[in-house]
Enzyme design. Sequence first.
Site, PDB file in Angstrom:
ATOM      1  N   LYS A   1     -20.596 -31.120  -2.503  1.00 44.94           N
ATOM      2  CA  LYS A   1     -21.344 -30.195  -3.362  1.00 44.94           C
ATOM      3  C   LYS A   1     -21.089 -30.458  -4.840  1.00 44.94           C
ATOM      4  O   LYS A   1     -21.829 -29.958  -5.690  1.00 44.94           O
ATOM      5  CB  LYS A   1     -21.019 -28.739  -3.007  1.00 44.94           C
ATOM      6  CG  LYS A   1     -19.651 -28.234  -3.376  1.00 44.94           C
ATOM      7  CD  LYS A   1     -19.469 -26.803  -2.864  1.00 44.94           C
ATOM      8  CE  LYS A   1     -18.123 -26.212  -3.235  1.00 44.94           C
ATOM      9  NZ  LYS A   1     -17.997 -25.886  -4.655  1.00 44.94           N
ATOM     10  N   ASP A   2     -20.080 -31.269  -5.162  1.00 43.98           N
ATOM     11  CA  ASP A   2     -19.805 -31.633  -6.559  1.00 43.98           C
ATOM     12  C   ASP A   2     -20.456 -32.946  -6.973  1.00 43.98           C
ATOM     13  O   ASP A   2     -20.380 -33.336  -8.134  1.00 43.98           O
ATOM     14  CB  ASP A   2     -18.289 -31.766  -6.787  1.00 43.98           C
ATOM     15  CG  ASP A   2     -17.562 -30.438  -6.707  1.00 43.98           C
ATOM     16  OD1 ASP A   2     -18.204 -29.399  -6.950  1.00 43.98           O
ATOM     17  OD2 ASP A   2     -16.361 -30.438  -6.393  1.00 43.98           O
TER      18      ASP A   2
ATOM     19  N   ARG B   1     -25.461 -19.630  -8.369  1.00 45.92           N
ATOM     20  CA  ARG B   1     -26.034 -19.330  -7.046  1.00 45.92           C
ATOM     21  C   ARG B   1     -25.374 -18.086  -6.459  1.00 45.92           C
ATOM     22  O   ARG B   1     -26.052 -17.176  -5.951  1.00 45.92           O
ATOM     23  CB  ARG B   1     -25.839 -20.533  -6.108  1.00 45.92           C
ATOM     24  CG  ARG B   1     -26.191 -20.258  -4.650  1.00 45.92           C
ATOM     25  CD  ARG B   1     -25.738 -21.411  -3.763  1.00 45.92           C
ATOM     26  NE  ARG B   1     -24.316 -21.671  -3.897  1.00 45.92           N
ATOM     27  CZ  ARG B   1     -23.362 -20.988  -3.263  1.00 45.92           C
ATOM     28  NH1 ARG B   1     -23.701 -20.009  -2.436  1.00 45.92           N
ATOM     29  NH2 ARG B   1     -22.094 -21.302  -3.416  1.00 45.92           N
ATOM     30  N   ARG B   2     -24.056 -18.038  -6.519  1.00 49.84           N
ATOM     31  CA  ARG B   2     -23.341 -16.862  -6.004  1.00 49.84           C
ATOM     32  C   ARG B   2     -23.664 -15.633  -6.853  1.00 49.84           C
ATOM     33  O   ARG B   2     -23.862 -14.536  -6.326  1.00 49.84           O
ATOM     34  CB  ARG B   2     -21.835 -17.126  -5.986  1.00 49.84           C
ATOM     35  CG  ARG B   2     -21.415 -18.166  -4.959  1.00 49.84           C
ATOM     36  CD  ARG B   2     -19.961 -18.566  -5.121  1.00 49.84           C
ATOM     37  NE  ARG B   2     -19.583 -19.576  -4.126  1.00 49.84           N
ATOM     38  CZ  ARG B   2     -18.646 -20.491  -4.323  1.00 49.84           C
ATOM     39  NH1 ARG B   2     -17.983 -20.536  -5.474  1.00 49.84           N
ATOM     40  NH2 ARG B   2     -18.356 -21.355  -3.377  1.00 49.84           N
TER      41      ARG B   2
ATOM     42  N   ARG C   1     -13.513 -19.862 -13.707  1.00 54.23           N
ATOM     43  CA  ARG C   1     -13.319 -21.304 -13.519  1.00 54.23           C
ATOM     44  C   ARG C   1     -11.879 -21.563 -13.100  1.00 54.23           C
ATOM     45  O   ARG C   1     -11.037 -20.685 -13.094  1.00 54.23           O
ATOM     46  CB  ARG C   1     -13.607 -22.041 -14.829  1.00 54.23           C
ATOM     47  CG  ARG C   1     -15.066 -22.051 -15.277  1.00 54.23           C
ATOM     48  CD  ARG C   1     -15.908 -23.051 -14.533  1.00 54.23           C
ATOM     49  NE  ARG C   1     -15.266 -24.337 -14.382  1.00 54.23           N
ATOM     50  CZ  ARG C   1     -15.165 -25.266 -15.328  1.00 54.23           C
ATOM     51  NH1 ARG C   1     -15.698 -25.045 -16.515  1.00 54.23           N
ATOM     52  NH2 ARG C   1     -14.568 -26.416 -15.101  1.00 54.23           N
TER      53      ARG C   1
ATOM     54  N   ARG D   1      -7.736 -19.500  -8.951  1.00 55.78           N
ATOM     55  CA  ARG D   1      -8.666 -18.376  -8.846  1.00 55.78           C
ATOM     56  C   ARG D   1      -8.118 -17.279  -7.924  1.00 55.78           C
ATOM     57  O   ARG D   1      -8.210 -16.092  -8.227  1.00 55.78           O
ATOM     58  CB  ARG D   1     -10.032 -18.866  -8.351  1.00 55.78           C
ATOM     59  CG  ARG D   1     -10.838 -19.569  -9.439  1.00 55.78           C
ATOM     60  CD  ARG D   1     -12.175 -20.053  -8.916  1.00 55.78           C
ATOM     61  NE  ARG D   1     -12.080 -21.398  -8.384  1.00 55.78           N
ATOM     62  CZ  ARG D   1     -12.965 -21.948  -7.557  1.00 55.78           C
ATOM     63  NH1 ARG D   1     -14.007 -21.248  -7.141  1.00 55.78           N
ATOM     64  NH2 ARG D   1     -12.818 -23.180  -7.143  1.00 55.78           N
TER      65      ARG D   1
ATOM     66  N   CYS E   1     -26.533 -27.348 -12.178  1.00 58.29           N
ATOM     67  CA  CYS E   1     -25.747 -26.118 -12.168  1.00 58.29           C
ATOM     68  C   CYS E   1     -26.432 -24.986 -12.919  1.00 58.29           C
ATOM     69  O   CYS E   1     -25.964 -23.852 -12.895  1.00 58.29           O
ATOM     70  CB  CYS E   1     -24.373 -26.389 -12.775  1.00 58.29           C
ATOM     71  SG  CYS E   1     -23.231 -27.192 -11.640  1.00 58.29           S
TER      72      CYS E   1
END
Length: 309
Positions: A81-82, A129-130, A147, A153, A240
């Site tokens: 996904k990156d 998206r989230r 971030r 996190r 993004c």
Amino acid sequence: MKKIRIATRGSKLALWQAEYIAKCLKTRYPGLEVELIKIKTTGDKILDVPLAQVGGKGLFVKEIEEALLDGRADIAVHSMKDVPTELPEGLKIGIIPRREINTDILLSQKYPDLMSLPKGARVGTSSLRRQAQLLYLRPDLKVVSLRGNLDTRVKKLKEGEFDAIVVAGAGLKRLGLKAKYEFGLVPPEFFPAVAQGALGIEYLEEREDLDSFLGFLDDFYTRYEVLAERAFLIRLEGGCQVPIGAFSIWEDKRLVLRGLIAELDGSVIIKDEVEGKYQQAEILGKTLAEKVLAKGGQEILDKIYQNTE
């Protein structure tokens, strides 16, 4: 082959992923020497600005790909996904191992699920998206940019900076991280990122020796899921800056692809699906993109890009 050099980011999750591949290789080829080459990417250095403002996904792979191109490393292990949809000339994602769970998880120390969060609760995420999907389901929430590496996190959540955070379930599982409450954000209400939970092994296109050497790691089902999802993203030209989600499932040997595009504030979410033979994976992705664009997705894209120019 007696030795292989793996380029990786230095975060705990990236190292887990690289070490997992290293372990698989050593098990397959006893006596193989594996060297991990840790590389700090631009995305690891810039932590105080949302990804959408500093260049997006490519920030986590650029320096690693340079190590492949200049010969410092043989392969790189990425979270798919990156990985940007366009790769540098001369490189390819040659291997896609079996996927981990691809859904998101809401973590909290106080509240058991999304609907239990109080009005105005602070929810941390690094993903538009989230953010869009959270606000669609709970417009009253205060979504705050978060971030940093996954373990950082989770630590911030436990220190009380947030009422909840949203992270990828795959990373939590791989690192064994936990919070008091874990609530799955799953389809059909909540779509994951394109290729979430999947790893990709990148190397030089000319290294045909690596095709056979690494071939045992490639997973048939995950490969076609990722192909379809990334084709959806490519057609939408989504980086993004755009809330885009997609996931694939298999039904009777047919590939079912579902995707969404959303307004940044979650006021509008457009979803659709397609299905077909796995050999049509990339066509399915493009077809689904055309469907969501026709249903209003083009207007969303135009508005977002107009505001970012």
